[in-house]
Design a protein around this motif. Structure first.
Motif, PDB file in Angstrom:
ATOM      1  N   THR A 180       0.852  -1.178   0.000  1.00  0.00           N
ATOM      2  CA  THR A 180       0.000   0.000   0.000  1.00  0.00           C
ATOM      3  C   THR A 180       0.891   1.232   0.000  1.00  0.00           C
ATOM      4  O   THR A 180       2.018   1.200   0.486  1.00  0.00           O
ATOM      5  CB  THR A 180      -0.965   0.039   1.209  1.00  0.00           C
ATOM      6  N   TYR A 182      -2.460  -4.039   7.439  1.00  0.00           N
ATOM      7  CA  TYR A 182      -1.016  -4.001   7.218  1.00  0.00           C
ATOM      8  C   TYR A 182      -0.201  -4.205   8.486  1.00  0.00           C
ATOM      9  O   TYR A 182       0.999  -4.448   8.419  1.00  0.00           O
ATOM     10  CB  TYR A 182      -0.614  -2.718   6.477  1.00  0.00           C
ATOM     11  N   ARG A 232       3.528  -8.093   3.705  1.00  0.00           N
ATOM     12  CA  ARG A 232       2.797  -6.840   3.549  1.00  0.00           C
ATOM     13  C   ARG A 232       3.798  -5.701   3.721  1.00  0.00           C
ATOM     14  O   ARG A 232       4.653  -5.753   4.598  1.00  0.00           O
ATOM     15  CB  ARG A 232       1.692  -6.725   4.595  1.00  0.00           C
ATOM     16  N   VAL A 266       4.430  -1.292   3.434  1.00  0.00           N
ATOM     17  CA  VAL A 266       3.836   0.037   3.422  1.00  0.00           C
ATOM     18  C   VAL A 266       4.873   1.028   2.918  1.00  0.00           C
ATOM     19  O   VAL A 266       6.018   1.010   3.339  1.00  0.00           O
ATOM     20  CB  VAL A 266       3.375   0.430   4.849  1.00  0.00           C
TER      21      VAL A 266
END
Length: 155
Positions: free
Chosen positions: A23, A75, A81, A83
């Motif tokens: 993300t 997250y 995952r 960021v």
């Protein structure tokens, strides 16, 4: 995963257990302003009528609050995952991409491809109301999003 696609994250992870998720964090107030202005010019939604700015402002504030909570939860809980802050991506593209390759894709440093820095194309929007014009209490919303802003700082 961004926006409404975050709702499918768990299903995607079940179907593709080796999937990785990325993300890009952007200031929620910037996202809010962008989302409201974008929906105001959606001809399909308004069908020739004037947009209801008050409806858009109220709805998008609720959507943004919920989204921030869900994004943090997703997250923070799980592996594979990653960021990235939007500002970091813009300011230091190569370092950000190296982080993605190393941390998310587990690529060895000498195997990271050299990717040319994308050019930034500034847009001049036909509608670009400020949050103040939209009746959004920016300081109040920032207070409600304190946990999210704190989370953004440590990413």
């Amino acid at each position: 995963l961004k926006g409404h696609f975050l709702s499918s994250a768990s299903a995607l992870q079940r179907k593709y257990p080796d999937a990785r998720f990325l993300t890009v964090l952007r200031d929620p107030l910037d996202r809010l302003k962008s989302g409201i202005n974008h929906m105001a010019v959606n001809a399909t939604l308004w069908q020739g009528r004037l947009p209801r700015w008050d409806w858009l402002s109220e709805a998008f504030q609720q959507i943004e609050m919920t989204y921030c909570e869900r994004e943090m939860e997703w997250y923070n809980n799980g592996s594979k995952r990653h960021v990235v802050k939007f500002d970091s991506f813009v300011r230091n593209f190569h370092k950000t991409m190296e982080g993605i390759y190393q941390n998310l894709l587990e690529t060895h440093e000498d195997e990271i491809p050299v990717i040319p820095h994308p050019s930034k194309c500034l847009k001049h929007y036909t509608v670009n109301r400020s949050l103040k014009e939209l009746g959004v209490d920016e300081s109040g919303l920032k207070r409600q999003l304190t946990d999210y802003y704190s989370w953004m700082k440590i990413q």
